[in-house]
Design an enzyme around this catalytic site. Structure first.
Site, PDB file in Angstrom:
ATOM      1  N   ASP A 185      35.390 -61.002  -2.998  1.00  0.00           N
ATOM      2  CA  ASP A 185      36.291 -60.556  -1.926  1.00  0.00           C
ATOM      3  C   ASP A 185      37.359 -61.610  -1.623  1.00  0.00           C
ATOM      4  O   ASP A 185      38.513 -61.273  -1.345  1.00  0.00           O
ATOM      5  CB  ASP A 185      35.504 -60.259  -0.640  1.00  0.00           C
ATOM      6  CG  ASP A 185      34.900 -58.857  -0.659  1.00  0.00           C
ATOM      7  OD1 ASP A 185      35.399 -57.997  -1.411  1.00  0.00           O
ATOM      8  OD2 ASP A 185      33.917 -58.629   0.079  1.00  0.00           O
ATOM      9  N   LEU A 188      35.888 -45.811  -4.575  1.00  0.00           N
ATOM     10  CA  LEU A 188      36.900 -45.715  -5.637  1.00  0.00           C
ATOM     11  C   LEU A 188      36.510 -46.566  -6.840  1.00  0.00           C
ATOM     12  O   LEU A 188      37.141 -46.504  -7.891  1.00  0.00           O
ATOM     13  CB  LEU A 188      38.260 -46.163  -5.094  1.00  0.00           C
ATOM     14  CG  LEU A 188      38.802 -45.313  -3.935  1.00  0.00           C
ATOM     15  CD1 LEU A 188      40.011 -45.995  -3.296  1.00  0.00           C
ATOM     16  CD2 LEU A 188      39.198 -43.925  -4.417  1.00  0.00           C
ATOM     17  N   LYS A 202      25.611 -56.169   1.869  1.00  0.00           N
ATOM     18  CA  LYS A 202      26.251 -57.397   1.377  1.00  0.00           C
ATOM     19  C   LYS A 202      25.526 -58.684   1.773  1.00  0.00           C
ATOM     20  O   LYS A 202      25.533 -59.656   1.019  1.00  0.00           O
ATOM     21  CB  LYS A 202      27.696 -57.472   1.882  1.00  0.00           C
ATOM     22  CG  LYS A 202      28.652 -56.594   1.104  1.00  0.00           C
ATOM     23  CD  LYS A 202      30.071 -56.871   1.563  1.00  0.00           C
ATOM     24  CE  LYS A 202      31.075 -56.118   0.723  1.00  0.00           C
ATOM     25  NZ  LYS A 202      32.460 -56.420   1.085  1.00  0.00           N
TER      26      LYS A 202
HETATM   27  N1  LIG Z   1      40.366 -53.786   0.842  1.00  0.00           N
HETATM   28  C1  LIG Z   1      39.190 -54.272   0.508  1.00  0.00           C
HETATM   29  O1  LIG Z   1      38.950 -54.627  -0.652  1.00  0.00           O
HETATM   30  C2  LIG Z   1      38.129 -54.450   1.554  1.00  0.00           C
HETATM   31  C3  LIG Z   1      37.052 -55.334   1.326  1.00  0.00           C
HETATM   32  C4  LIG Z   1      36.088 -55.474   2.337  1.00  0.00           C
HETATM   33  C5  LIG Z   1      36.207 -54.729   3.506  1.00  0.00           C
HETATM   34  N2  LIG Z   1      37.241 -53.895   3.683  1.00  0.00           N
HETATM   35  C6  LIG Z   1      37.388 -53.123   4.936  1.00  0.00           C
HETATM   36  O2  LIG Z   1      37.459 -54.045   6.005  1.00  0.00           O
HETATM   37  C7  LIG Z   1      36.883 -53.519   7.181  1.00  0.00           C
HETATM   38  C8  LIG Z   1      35.899 -54.519   7.746  1.00  0.00           C
HETATM   39  O3  LIG Z   1      34.828 -54.707   6.852  1.00  0.00           O
HETATM   40  P1  LIG Z   1      33.616 -55.699   7.164  1.00  0.00           P
HETATM   41  O4  LIG Z   1      32.726 -55.656   5.984  1.00  0.00           O
HETATM   42  O5  LIG Z   1      34.111 -57.010   7.647  1.00  0.00           O
HETATM   43  O6  LIG Z   1      32.907 -54.943   8.392  1.00  0.00           O
HETATM   44  P2  LIG Z   1      32.016 -55.566   9.563  1.00  0.00           P
HETATM   45  O7  LIG Z   1      31.319 -56.790   9.093  1.00  0.00           O
HETATM   46  O8  LIG Z   1      31.239 -54.433  10.093  1.00  0.00           O
HETATM   47  O9  LIG Z   1      33.110 -56.035  10.672  1.00  0.00           O
HETATM   48  C9  LIG Z   1      33.847 -55.095  11.398  1.00  0.00           C
HETATM   49  C10 LIG Z   1      34.902 -55.793  12.258  1.00  0.00           C
HETATM   50  O10 LIG Z   1      35.717 -54.791  12.883  1.00  0.00           O
HETATM   51  C11 LIG Z   1      35.660 -54.947  14.306  1.00  0.00           C
HETATM   52  N3  LIG Z   1      35.711 -53.630  14.941  1.00  0.00           N
HETATM   53  C12 LIG Z   1      34.990 -52.524  14.614  1.00  0.00           C
HETATM   54  N4  LIG Z   1      35.339 -51.478  15.402  1.00  0.00           N
HETATM   55  C13 LIG Z   1      36.315 -51.940  16.233  1.00  0.00           C
HETATM   56  C14 LIG Z   1      37.080 -51.351  17.289  1.00  0.00           C
HETATM   57  N5  LIG Z   1      36.912 -50.066  17.627  1.00  0.00           N
HETATM   58  N6  LIG Z   1      37.994 -52.113  17.910  1.00  0.00           N
HETATM   59  C15 LIG Z   1      38.190 -53.409  17.570  1.00  0.00           C
HETATM   60  N7  LIG Z   1      37.490 -54.032  16.593  1.00  0.00           N
HETATM   61  C16 LIG Z   1      36.554 -53.302  15.945  1.00  0.00           C
HETATM   62  C17 LIG Z   1      34.361 -55.659  14.561  1.00  0.00           C
HETATM   63  O11 LIG Z   1      34.418 -56.297  15.830  1.00  0.00           O
HETATM   64  P3  LIG Z   1      33.065 -56.718  16.620  1.00  0.00           P
HETATM   65  O12 LIG Z   1      32.708 -58.083  16.124  1.00  0.00           O
HETATM   66  O13 LIG Z   1      33.469 -56.708  18.029  1.00  0.00           O
HETATM   67  O14 LIG Z   1      32.022 -55.684  16.302  1.00  0.00           O
HETATM   68  C18 LIG Z   1      34.338 -56.631  13.382  1.00  0.00           C
HETATM   69  O15 LIG Z   1      35.188 -57.725  13.631  1.00  0.00           O
HETATM   70  C19 LIG Z   1      36.278 -52.177   6.774  1.00  0.00           C
HETATM   71  O16 LIG Z   1      37.169 -51.162   7.145  1.00  0.00           O
HETATM   72  C20 LIG Z   1      36.194 -52.264   5.247  1.00  0.00           C
HETATM   73  O17 LIG Z   1      36.319 -50.999   4.639  1.00  0.00           O
HETATM   74  C21 LIG Z   1      38.215 -53.737   2.726  1.00  0.00           C
END
Ligand SMILES: NC(=O)c1ccc[n+]([C@@H]2O[C@H](COP(=O)([O-])OP(=O)(O)OC[C@H]3O[C@@H](n4cnc5c(N)ncnc54)[C@H](OP(=O)(O)O)[C@@H]3O)[C@@H](O)[C@H]2O)c1
Length: 273
Positions: A102, A16, A66
């Site tokens: 962030d 977006l 990142k």
């Molecule tokens: N709104 C915003 O501005 C913004 C900014 C950044 C990110 N986000 C969103 O935030 C989310 C996380 O981003 P990230 O960069 O932190 O990703 P990441 O580093 O890949 O971390 C993913 C996290 O989700 C957990 N996870 C994944 N699948 C799961 C499942 N099926 N059940 C339980 N836990 C699960 C992982 O647990 P494990 O450690 O066990 O793998 C880990 O803690 C994404 O959806 C992203 O789009 C939003």
């Protein structure tokens, strides 16, 4: 000459960010453009060379680059060195400077809504890159403590160590061990990716009330099951798009050195849903 900006990542076609930044350019009559540029995992170095060649003025960085992007920076802002990940880069004559917006983006809705963080008890679901920026944010705002609940306990433990290092009391548990304890917290944040595919809420929110702040950083769909359950309990809700907007506003200000047109950017973002 007009300025050019981009967001790099993979997948990137549903981003977006081009909409949000283009709306800001239109609002302020800036001669700038912003595109989504797909750089697959393992091809970051080549992609960055391309961006240097076209003299890109700045770019956002998203999954999966990142962390890897850190090693291509010439200068590192403190926001970025603390978190260990970069989501915003400025380019001045070939010098890349990295920032992480962030954390500020995450905190922005609390400020906007005048919600207090100091001395609160926080439950943070997830221990990935976004969760790390969030822990830094709660530390900065002097939250009382954070319980980090994650699928993989090891990752929760290591984020908990980071939390203590930045001065925030912390403990780590497995996400299934949250059970019915959600009601014991003032702020509950979902920073896992659970919800992106319309999955059910990662925890039960039974017993929370109208004082509980429930924040889902997943922004697509807007009304995740986690958010719906919070609304069912009349809790204070913060949507993922609010963080997305907050980080975009901050990136804009870094690149353009002027106040971002918040409302125009918000309108463009909400139009994307
Ligand atoms: N709104 C915003 O501005 C913004 C900014 C950044 C990110 N986000 C969103 O935030 C989310 C996380 O981003 P990230 O960069 O932190 O990703 P990441 O580093 O890949 O971390 C993913 C996290 O989700 C957990 N996870 C994944 N699948 C799961 C499942 N099926 N059940 C339980 N836990 C699960 C992982 O647990 P494990 O450690 O066990 O793998 C880990 O803690 C994404 O959806 C992203 O789009 C939003």
């Amino acid at each position: 000459m007009g300025k050019s900006f981009a967001v790099i990542g993979d997948p990137i076609d549903h981003s977006l960010s081009p909409n949000i930044h283009s709306a800001a350019f239109r609002e302020l009559d800036l001669d700038s453009s912003y595109i989504a540029f797909r750089i697959p995992k393992g091809e970051l170095a080549g992609g960055l060379e391309g961006l240097k060649k076209i003299k890109i003025d700045g770019f956002n960085v998203t999954i999966p680059h990142k962390i890897e992007m850190m090693k291509y920076l010439d200068r590192i802002d403190e926001s970025c060195s603390v978190i260990g990940a970069v989501n915003t880069v400025s380019n001045k004559e070939g010098i890349f400077k990295g920032y992480n917006t962030d954390m500020d983006g995450f905190l922005e809705p609390f400020k906007e809504k005048k919600l207090n963080i100091a001395n609160t008890k926080v439950l943070l679901l997830g221990a990935g890159g976004a969760a790390r920026a969030i822990v830094a944010g709660f530390a900065k705002e002097k939250a009382g403590s954070v319980t980090i609940a994650n699928r993989t306990l090891e990752n929760a433990k290591s984020l908990s160590e980071f939390s203590k290092k930045v001065g925030l009391n912390s403990n780590a548990i497995k996400i299934e061990d949250v059970n019915d304890s959600a009601k014991d917290y003032d702020i509950i944040v979902n920073a896992t990716s659970v919800g992106l595919r319309n999955e059910p809420s990662p925890i039960s929110l039974d017993g929370i009330n109208e004082k509980t702040i429930v924040y889902d950083i997943v922004y697509m769909p807007m009304n995740t099951d986690f958010i719906k359950k919070a609304k069912d309990n009349d809790s204070i809700v913060i949507f993922g798009y609010e963080m997305l907007l907050g980080q975009a506003v901050r990136s804009f200000e870094i690149w353009h050195n002027m106040e971002a047109p918040y409302n125009a950017m918000k309108k463009a973002l909400l139009g994307g849903f």
